[in-house]
Enzyme design. Structure first.
Site, PDB file in Angstrom:
ATOM      1  N   GLU A 174      50.617  43.143  43.312  1.00 39.61           N
ATOM      2  CA  GLU A 174      50.889  44.440  42.684  1.00 39.61           C
ATOM      3  C   GLU A 174      50.895  45.598  43.675  1.00 39.61           C
ATOM      4  OE1 GLU A 174      48.277  44.922  39.320  1.00 39.61           O
ATOM      5  OE2 GLU A 174      49.057  43.150  38.305  1.00 39.61           O
ATOM      6  N   GLU A 359      50.908  37.025  35.896  1.00 33.89           N
ATOM      7  CA  GLU A 359      49.790  37.548  35.091  1.00 33.89           C
ATOM      8  C   GLU A 359      50.332  38.051  33.769  1.00 33.89           C
ATOM      9  OE1 GLU A 359      47.296  40.674  36.743  1.00 33.89           O
ATOM     10  OE2 GLU A 359      47.196  39.613  38.665  1.00 33.89           O
TER      11      GLU A 359
HETATM   12  O1  IFM Z   1      42.547  42.995  36.309  1.00 32.24           O
HETATM   13  C1  IFM Z   1      43.829  43.357  36.699  1.00 32.24           C
HETATM   14  C2  IFM Z   1      44.287  42.534  37.885  1.00 32.24           C
HETATM   15  O2  IFM Z   1      43.423  42.667  38.962  1.00 32.24           O
HETATM   16  C3  IFM Z   1      45.653  42.969  38.338  1.00 32.24           C
HETATM   17  N1  IFM Z   1      46.575  43.015  37.236  1.00 32.24           N
HETATM   18  C4  IFM Z   1      46.172  43.672  36.036  1.00 32.24           C
HETATM   19  C5  IFM Z   1      44.821  43.159  35.580  1.00 32.24           C
HETATM   20  C6  IFM Z   1      44.373  43.871  34.282  1.00 32.24           C
HETATM   21  O3  IFM Z   1      44.258  45.235  34.502  1.00 32.24           O
END
Ligand code: IFM
Length: 451
Positions: A174, A359
């Site tokens: 990210e 994710e």
């Molecule tokens: O917890 C985070 C993760 O570290 C990165 N993506 C989003 C998740 C939820 O906020």
């Protein structure tokens, strides 16, 4: 959202044949930075700032995964998942200096990766999930070009020790959070609100990606990707001004990253704001950033409702939420956004590349009944998003896998331990793990698939 387990089973059934399924976590959120001679990171420093993190929490103990990794891997394998997406901690491996390896760190990741392989879990590695060593943060961190080069050296060290055991590798989790969220909105470490810092971080994080891929490619790896987070930009109304604001939001949040990685350019609308602060010669770096990749990863959670905002000094937009059902983060549930990004990636950026949803998940407040933590809303969330994945696949996207965020409740950054994203409940007093209803839903579906 109303709960219906059949929706989850049906959505899963439409995908199961040639996709892999896994869970994801990250080092600082679960390991415990106090253990194993891990060095300090800028998150340890940020946590000391009064008011930066809910409850004054930090990641020093987190889920104590450093000691409990074996039973955590058992949980993943017992659910029937195929893969585990985890991250290496830079300060755990190189706490003191960029060429001085911590033997405890090496040994931990050796045991962790071997533990995955012994259980038949494919290791999906991320090299950086936000825990920047303090020694680099103190020298301007992502605002300085050297950090990108140190990251390439760190990549090389990881590859030499672990590279042949990793199924896939992504350099940076990210990059929007690493740069914009942390340097413009100041919500994450190092907590800056500065346009110059943001322009530099948004470029150097991309340079770090390119240099890291180059190092790995040169040493013969062919399982390299990127993990980009996406938020679906919806204009607050159908005025031309709102549409332009939403487009600029999308350019800062999403297109900056995929345009540079897949097309070797930055969106001109963002560049025109950053231009006075861009590092000299950044155009040359774009060739390094645009490295061929073997797969692309999408992290997706929610949408943003974007409004023109004349009080915002540089970009002139602000973001809010609308009236869709929300998670415990206050994030709206909008699976259509996931479908949008999967389609766009496939059609506009990388038509043939395998795509992973690296994710996806939701925070949900705990609710116990009969000894079980009930999170049926999370099962519905997964069902709706799996359905979006299925539609994108039917439309031609080459989607190869899906990772639920997250295996465990964990340190949710600025929200500390208050927000729970896990399939497994963590009692932070005792470090006991309790699988939730969503864990059992995945287990049922995954095990039925094997019968
Ligand atoms: O917890 C985070 C993760 O570290 C990165 N993506 C989003 C998740 C939820 O906020």
């Amino acid at each position: 959202m109303s709960y219906n387990k059949a929706d989850f089973d049906n959505a899963f059934a439409s995908l199961k044949d040639d996709m892999l399924f896994g869970v994801a976590t990250s080092s600082y959120q679960i390991e415990g930075s106090a253990f194993g001679n891990c060095g300090p990171s800028h998150w340890d420093d940020f946590a000391k700032i009064e008011g930066a993190i809910t409850g004054g929490h930090d990641g020093s103990v987190a889920c104590d995964h450093y000691h409990l990794y074996e039973s955590d891997l058992d949980l993943i394998a017992d659910a029937g998942f195929d893969a585990y997406r985890f991250s290496f901690s830079w300060p755990r491996l190189l706490p003191e200096a960029h060429n001085q390896i911590n033997p405890d760190g090496l040994s931990f990741y050796d045991r962790l990766i071997d533990g995955m392989l012994a259980r038949g879990l494919s290791p999906f590695a991320t090299l950086y999930h936000w825990d920047l060593p303090s020694r680099l943060a103190d020298k301007q961190g992502w605002r300085h070009r050297d950090t990108a080069h140190y990251f390439a050296d760190y990549t090389d060290i990881i590859m030499r020790h672990f590279g042949d055991r990793l199924t896939t590798i992504a350099p940076i989790n990210e990059p929007w959070c690493v740069s914009w969220l942390s340097h413009y909105w100041g919500h994450h470490a190092p907590g800056l609100r500065d346009l110059d810092a943001t322009a530099k971080a948004m470029h150097y994080v991309q340079l770090a990606h390119g240099l890291s891929i180059q190092v790995m490619r040169e040493s013969g790896h062919n399982n390299l990707g990127c993990v980009l987070n996406k938020e679906y930009a919806v204009p607050v109304d159908d005025s031309a001004e709102a549409m332009a604001a939403a487009d600029l939001f999308d350019a800062t949040y999403s297109r900056w990253f995929e345009d540079s990685i897949f097309k070797g350019q930055y969106p001109s609308s963002v560049l025109s704001v950053f231009e006075p602060f861009m590092p000299r010669g950044f155009e040359e770096d774009l060739k390094l950033i645009q490295q061929p990749l073997d797969w692309a990863g999408v992290n997706y959670y929610t949408r943003s409702v974007v409004s023109p905002d004349p009080t915002e000094p540089h970009f002139g937009f602000s973001c809010g939420r609308g009236d869709l059902p929300k998670t415990d983060m206050g994030w709206e549930i909008e699976p259509e956004g996931l479908r949008f990004f999967l389609d766009r990636l496939h059609k506009e950026y990388c038509p043939d590349l395998p795509i992973y949803i690296t994710e996806n998940g939701m925070a949900h407040a705990e609710a116990w009944q009969d000894g079980i933590c009930h999170d049926e809303a999370r099962i519905s969330y997964f069902a709706a998003h799996l359905e979006a994945v299925s539609q994108a696949r039917d439309a031609g996207a080459n989607i190869k896998g899906y990772f639920a965020w997250s295996l465990l409740d964990n340190f949710e950054w600025a929200f500390g331990y208050d927000k729970r994203f896990g399939l497994v409940y963590v009692d932070y007093e005792t470090q006991q793990r309790h699988p939730k209803a969503s864990y059992y839903a995945w287990q049922d579906a995954l095990k039925a698939q094997r019968r």
